[in-house]
Write an enzyme that holds these catalytic residues in place. Structure first.
Site, PDB file in Angstrom:
ATOM      1  N   LYS A 191       0.869  -1.188   0.000  1.00 10.42           N
ATOM      2  CA  LYS A 191       0.000   0.000   0.000  1.00 10.42           C
ATOM      3  C   LYS A 191       0.898   1.229   0.000  1.00 10.42           C
ATOM      4  O   LYS A 191       1.433   1.620   1.034  1.00 10.42           O
ATOM      5  CB  LYS A 191      -0.903  -0.053   1.244  1.00 10.42           C
ATOM      6  N   SER A 245       4.074   8.154  10.109  1.00  7.52           N
ATOM      7  CA  SER A 245       3.987   8.971  11.321  1.00  7.52           C
ATOM      8  C   SER A 245       3.771   8.108  12.565  1.00  7.52           C
ATOM      9  O   SER A 245       3.179   7.028  12.495  1.00  7.52           O
ATOM     10  CB  SER A 245       2.826   9.962  11.190  1.00  7.52           C
ATOM     11  N   THR A 246       4.226   8.601  13.695  1.00 12.26           N
ATOM     12  CA  THR A 246       4.052   7.898  14.968  1.00 12.26           C
ATOM     13  C   THR A 246       2.570   7.749  15.287  1.00 12.26           C
ATOM     14  O   THR A 246       2.124   6.714  15.792  1.00 12.26           O
ATOM     15  CB  THR A 246       4.798   8.657  16.083  1.00 12.26           C
ATOM     16  N   GLY A 249       1.255   4.945  13.228  1.00 14.96           N
ATOM     17  CA  GLY A 249       1.892   3.733  13.744  1.00 14.96           C
ATOM     18  C   GLY A 249       1.180   3.206  14.981  1.00 14.96           C
ATOM     19  O   GLY A 249       0.978   2.003  15.150  1.00 14.96           O
ATOM     20  N   GLU A 266       8.432   1.824  11.573  1.00 14.84           N
ATOM     21  CA  GLU A 266       9.542   2.765  11.399  1.00 14.84           C
ATOM     22  C   GLU A 266       8.896   4.134  11.368  1.00 14.84           C
ATOM     23  O   GLU A 266       8.197   4.473  10.430  1.00 14.84           O
ATOM     24  CB  GLU A 266      10.294   2.436  10.110  1.00 14.84           C
ATOM     25  N   CYS A 300      12.892  10.777   7.595  1.00  9.54           N
ATOM     26  CA  CYS A 300      12.647  10.414   9.003  1.00  9.54           C
ATOM     27  C   CYS A 300      13.899  10.629   9.837  1.00  9.54           C
ATOM     28  O   CYS A 300      13.813  10.943  11.017  1.00  9.54           O
ATOM     29  CB  CYS A 300      12.148   8.985   9.108  1.00  9.54           C
ATOM     30  N   GLU A 399       8.810  17.051  15.364  1.00 12.17           N
ATOM     31  CA  GLU A 399       9.198  16.702  14.000  1.00 12.17           C
ATOM     32  C   GLU A 399       8.457  17.617  13.026  1.00 12.17           C
ATOM     33  O   GLU A 399       7.230  17.714  13.081  1.00 12.17           O
ATOM     34  CB  GLU A 399       8.856  15.238  13.697  1.00 12.17           C
TER      35      GLU A 399
END
Ligand code: NAP
Ligand code: MG
Length: 496
Positions: A191, A245-246, A249, A266, A300, A399
């Protein structure tokens, strides 16, 4: 401005809408939906691609499962290796075509896109060496019965893997995950990000041309908000590997608990880069500038926090401004461009928001901060440098994912380590020095998955990559990632 002519192959590719690839056939979304792909340099629509829905997810998972249990399982290790080498060769042969697609949808300078396509071929070639080297072991067990006992381990592929990747390195992020999938004998549903599906489609066409059995690699284009969760929740998906993105995630990790699928993540970073007083200042400042401005800062591992020893702060700031101002900002298809647009209006708004808030919160803007006047059409923004003496502004902590560097000064080494490690992230860290002892002492103290000494952004398929803390779960690349796509089975044989 002289813009590169698109290859005839690229123009032909763009004349057809992008489709899903499920069980070896190219098809529209079941509900007929599609979505546009924008060129971030001029906001033109370069193509449309199928917008997958939950029914397509179910079809793709079924195809991946059938291939995993059928033809792919019968395929020998040597044959897997040969197919992968053929894919690497095709990626190399089609380098320019892949590079043009990357620049069209992501915006990055064409030279960087060519580098990305070249690295994709090398990554697949590295992983092509693995199928014949995935081994178990024999283990000296001591059963209570006293019977002679043989114990050995097998490493077996995890199964059906959902691979969700971002737009910043739209081709290499696909092959970082496809490499170990193919090497271990797993199957995939890929994806790509909504912004960058085109190069993923071309990659999967090359997978097909290389001769992999139907269903080994399936492709779903469309929106993560629509199909991300159905993929992450699907009971027949055995593993999910995600880069992004966190925030997303975290959602994926939650969705994955239904069938306790394996999860690799990641995620983001706010990586500290440190200049020691003895460093070669010109080299360190160039490294720090490249470490943040490369790929428009959409990396990243971007070195977005720079800690400069106070004795060299002034010359480093001068050099940083010089590098920032020397960038040629423009469309990636102009070979003279060194800094392209950011990927989307959303990303541009995020970066501009941080530029405003940085100033409001007391950081001093040393250079940049504006949109270039002659390029008002695309998502362009100047490379920018803040100095934040208090280290309190959001630009020093969050970030940004854009070409924005925040500089802080330091004097005490003990305090420096605590400041560098004071972040929810732990993806990368770097330092610039000629003092061997200081370098290795610091490398041991920094909480980061990659530490770069007198370099930045060096990544190699043979060496592990990933994050401490909220930068992720697990490692990609090298032997570590082979472990992450295999299960270990322990077999006991009673020899009495
Ligand atoms: P994102 O939302 O995390 O997107 C990454 C991938 O996840 C895309 O393929 C996306 O699909 C998909 N996705 C979105 N929602 C999902 C869901 N609920 N479940 C499963 N998958 C889902 O990242 P973004 O919105 O593009 O960028 C936002 C920020 O993420 C950036 O500003 C940056 O800080 C960070 N980021 C980090 C990396 C990295 O390399 N670590 C890369 C990119 C972005 P769609 O594209 O279709 O939404
Ligand atoms: Mg998102």
């Amino acid at each position: 401005m002289s813009t590169l002519q698109l290859l005839p192959e690229v123009r032909a590719f763009l004349s057809q809408p992008g489709k899903l690839f499920i069980g070896g056939s190219w098809q529209a979304a079941r509900d007929g939906g599609d979505c546009p792909v924008e060129n971030p340099a001029d906001l033109s629509i370069v193509n449309t691609v199928a917008r997958a829905g939950e029914a397509d997810v179910n079809d793709a998972v079924a195809a991946a499962k059938a291939a995993f249990e059928g033809p792919w399982r019968q395929c020998s290790a040597v044959r897997r290796s040969l197919l992968m080498l053929r894919l690497a060769e095709l990626l190399e042969q089609h380098n320019e075509e892949l590079a043009q697609l990357i620049t069209l949808e992501n915006g990055k300078p064409i030279a960087n896109a060519r580098g990305e396509a070249a690295s994709a071929a090398n990554i697949i070639r590295y992983f092509a060496g693995w199928p014949t080297k995935i081994e178990g072991s024999t283990v000296p067990v001591s059963p209570a019965s006293g019977n002679p006992m043989l114990n050995y381990t097998l490493r077996e592929p995890v199964g059906v893997c959902a691979l969700i990747v971002p737009w910043n390195f739209p081709l290499t992020m696909c092959v970082w995950k496809l490499g170990p999938v193919l090497a271990t004998g797993c199957t995939a549903i890929l994806k790509p990000a909504e912004q960058t599906p085109l190069v993923a489609i071309r990659l999967v066409q090359l997978v097909e041309a290389a001769g992999f059995p139907a269903g080994v690699v399936n492709l779903l284009t469309g929106q993560g908000s629509r199909i991300g969760s159905p993929l992450a929740r699907h009971p027949d998906v055995d593993k999910i590997a995600f880069t992004g993105s966190t925030e997303v995630g975290r959602l994926i990790a939650q969705d994955a608990t239904g069938n306790m699928k394996k999860v690799s993540l990641e995620l983001g970073g706010k990586s500290p880069n440190i200049i020691l007083p003895d460093a070669d200042i010109k080299r360190a400042a160039k490294g720090a500038a490249d470490g943040i401005f490369y790929n428009q800062g959409q990396v990243c591992t971007a070195g977005s926090r720079l800690y400069v020893h106070e004795s060299v702060l002034e010359p480093v700031l001068d050099e940083l401004s010089r590098h920032a101002r020397s960038h040629v900002i423009g469309p990636g298809l102009d070979p003279a461009t060194t800094l392209g647009p950011v990927v989307s209006l959303r990303q541009l708004n995020t970066v501009q928001g941080y530029l405003r808030r940085g100033v409001e919160e007391g950081a001093e803007l040393i250079c940049g901060g504006q949109r270039p006047e002659h390029l008002e059409q695309g998502h362009f923004i100047e490379p920018s440098v803040f100095l934040d003496r208090q280290e309190r502004a959001c630009v020093a902590r969050e970030e940004i994912f854009g070409p924005v560097l925040t500089v802080m000064s330091w004097s005490e080494p003990e305090e420096l380590v605590a400041r560098a490690n004071d972040s929810p992230y732990g993806l990368a860290a770097g330092l610039w020095t000629n003092d061997l002892r200081a370098a290795h002492r610091l490398a041991a103290q920094l909480k980061a998955g990659s530490v770069w000494i007198n370099c930045w952004n060096v990544v190699d398929p043979a060496s592990p990559f990933g994050g401490y803390k909220q930068s992720g779960w697990g490692r990609e690349m090298g032997k570590n990632v082979i472990d992450a796509y295999t299960e270990t089975k322990s077999v006991y044989v009673d020899l009495a």
